[in-house]
Write a protein that holds these residues in place. Structure first.
Motif, short mmCIF file in Angstrom:
data_model
loop_
_atom_site.label_atom_id
_atom_site.label_comp_id
_atom_site.label_asym_id
_atom_site.label_seq_id
_atom_site.Cartn_x
_atom_site.Cartn_y
_atom_site.Cartn_z
N LEU A 101 131.65 57.02 -68.25
CA LEU A 101 130.43 58.02 -68.02
C LEU A 101 130.63 59.22 -67.47
O LEU A 101 130.17 60.37 -68.07
N ILE A 102 131.58 59.44 -66.68
CA ILE A 102 131.67 60.88 -66.09
C ILE A 102 132.41 61.75 -67.12
O ILE A 102 132.52 62.94 -66.99
N LEU A 103 132.96 61.03 -68.01
CA LEU A 103 133.64 61.86 -69.11
C LEU A 103 132.64 62.20 -70.10
O LEU A 103 133.09 63.08 -71.23
N LEU A 461 129.34 66.47 -54.53
CA LEU A 461 130.00 65.76 -53.92
C LEU A 461 129.54 64.15 -53.69
O LEU A 461 130.07 63.29 -53.83
N ARG A 462 128.14 64.10 -53.42
CA ARG A 462 127.28 62.75 -53.22
C ARG A 462 127.48 62.26 -54.53
O ARG A 462 127.82 61.04 -54.75
N HIS A 466 128.98 58.69 -55.39
CA HIS A 466 128.41 57.50 -55.88
C HIS A 466 129.11 56.92 -56.90
O HIS A 466 129.33 55.76 -57.33
N TYR A 467 129.64 57.71 -57.74
CA TYR A 467 130.48 57.46 -59.23
C TYR A 467 131.72 56.43 -58.77
O TYR A 467 131.94 55.54 -59.42
#
Length: 470
Positions: A101-103, A461-462, A466-467
């Motif tokens: 998902l981060i991508l 950063l949070r 979390h990811y």
């Protein structure tokens, strides 16, 4: 078949052997599926149209019976070619994989691309099949190829030279003949191949790996080792004896995956030796030299080595040698120890040393004296015994209640482990061996999340913690 000029048999490597192929490859001539399928068809037709000549050459070099030569040198190539043709489109197709998902917003996929110009060096024991089987994968993957057959099998090597040059454009595939060590060193020192595929002895494999390493060229090494056959007391002894005699004395024992020595559980040793002798006689008659089903030793040097190994232990069956015919009788040898030379090197001949064991742990300890065999064969009717040996022994591949036939399944990778080899091939594994997997992430420009961009904040950063912690 015409004779090769003497100069061809002692080839001085021409730069065109390599550079024509590099030009051909860089022009993308090999990359379409139509081209690859056409070349696989050419290879199949080349073999089908010359079966008689191939069998004759193998008989001249190794005394191979026609059945053994056809099944092990020709038939298996047909199956490999058919497998490649059937699945090539699927193998070449880009493979989609999941994208984290981060991508987002991205998709991910893998592309198979050919390596380039590859060098394939073949052995003498199966000089046709073991040279051309990797060629199937190299063609399917879209590479240009230089072939180096064994100089110890002049008839089949000469035939391969002529057939390849009649069938394929020389800037796509060509054959280099001549002394193996000199020609091989010339090729590896003068040109940077994109892959080297070698089948042969561990000593030569080590030398080739060092030469290739100087140019950071990846290698596949199909080597050997002392492959045990274990007969446990619960085995069907008659079937086991029959299958071991077949697998051990096929090609007169000159097979890298044939049983190299027998580990027989003590309680059934005498009965089993009687069955081995029975099946040797049933296969080859009272005089195997007269049998049309039994092969010959490759050359005088190999004969000398095998004669020396026969001086150890006690011959309990066979032992006859006929120098002029390169004949050694199927031979069983008892009373050998781990200190004898016959238990320290791969035999590559029709000699079967016999060792006994009492416990499974003792058998494993014996095998580990020659660790990482190319193959292991286990005869047992016990699932717990099967599990024990499969889990405890490192080996390339093998069979339970059979011998050597794992090579005939193109769905299975064939290769060694540790000192018995690097890399595997057959079927799709051959295609993968001669391909590079290119990894791609494709991202849309319609959205452009700012999370990864500076300036970095505590909130970013949070989110990252979390990811990544999930």
């Amino acid at each position: 078949m015409s004779s090769l000029p003497e100069s061809k048999m002692n080839t001085i490597i021409d730069d065109q052997v390599y550079f024509q192929k590099r030009t051909f490859f860089d022009a993308d001539r090999t990359k379409s599926i139509d081209f690859r399928m056409k070349q696989l068809n050419h290879l199949e037709n080349m073999i089908r149209n010359n079966e008689t000549e191939i069998l004759t050459a193998l008989s001249k070099d190794l005394g191979k019976p026609a059945f053994e030569a056809y099944t092990s040198e020709i038939g298996v190539l047909y199956k490999e070619i058919q497998e490649a043709k059937k699945h090539l489109r699927l193998w070449m197709k880009p493979t989609k994989v999941k994208t984290p998902l981060i991508l987002h917003p991205s998709s991910s996929y893998m592309l198979k691309e050919p390596l380039g110009v590859v060098l394939i060096i073949g052995p003498w024991n199966y000089p046709f099949q073991l040279l051309l089987a990797p060629v199937i994968g190299a063609i399917a993957a879209g590479n240009c190829i230089v072939l180096k057959p064994s100089d110890q099998t002049p008839h089949i090597s000469q035939l391969i030279y002529e057939l390849i040059h009649q069938t394929f454009a020389s800037d796509f595939i060509s054959v280099v003949l001549g002394d193996g060590a000199n020609v091989g060193d010339q090729l590896l020192e003068r040109f940077r191949f994109d892959h080297v595929f070698f089948t042969g002895s561990p000593g030569v494999g080590r030398h080739i790996a060092m030469k290739a390493a100087a140019q950071l060229v990846p290698v596949t090494l199909e080597l050997g080792g002392k492959s045990p056959v274990i007969v446990e007391k619960s085995a069907n002894l008659d079937v086991a004896a029959k299958r071991i005699v077949w697998s051990k004395f096929f090609n007169a024992g000159q097979t890298c995956v044939c049983p190299d020595y027998l580990l027989i559980q003590e309680e059934v040793k005498n009965e089993f030796i009687t069955l081995l002798k029975k099946h040797i006689r049933s296969f080859f008659g009272e005089d195997a030299m007269k049998s049309k089903s039994y092969g010959r030793i490759i050359n005088d040097r190999r004969m000398d080595t095998l004669r020396g190994l026969m001086s150890q232990g006690t011959i309990i069956h066979g032992g006859r040698i006929e120098e002029t015919h390169h004949y050694i009788e199927p031979t069983l040898i008892d009373d050998v120890t781990l200190e004898d030379d016959i238990m320290k090197e791969e035999i590559f001949g029709p000699l079967l040393p016999i060792m006994t064991y009492r416990t499974q742990e003792e058998a494993v300890a014996i095998i580990r004296k020659n660790r990482y065999p190319l193959a292991l064969y286990l005869y047992t009717e016990s699932s717990s015994v099967e599990s024990f040996f499969m889990e405890k022994v490192e080996f390339g591949g093998g069979c339970i209640n059979n011998g050597m036939v794992h090579l005939m399944n193109a769905q299975l990778p064939f290769g060694g482990v540790g000192g018995s080899g690097i890399g595997a091939y057959h079927g799709k594994h051959s295609f993968d061996r001669f391909s590079h997997t290119k990894s791609i992430v494709k991202t849309s420009t319609r959205l452009d999340p700012s999370l990864r961009y500076a300036p970095y904040t505590e909130k970013k950063l949070r989110i990252a913690k979390h990811y990544f912690s999930k």
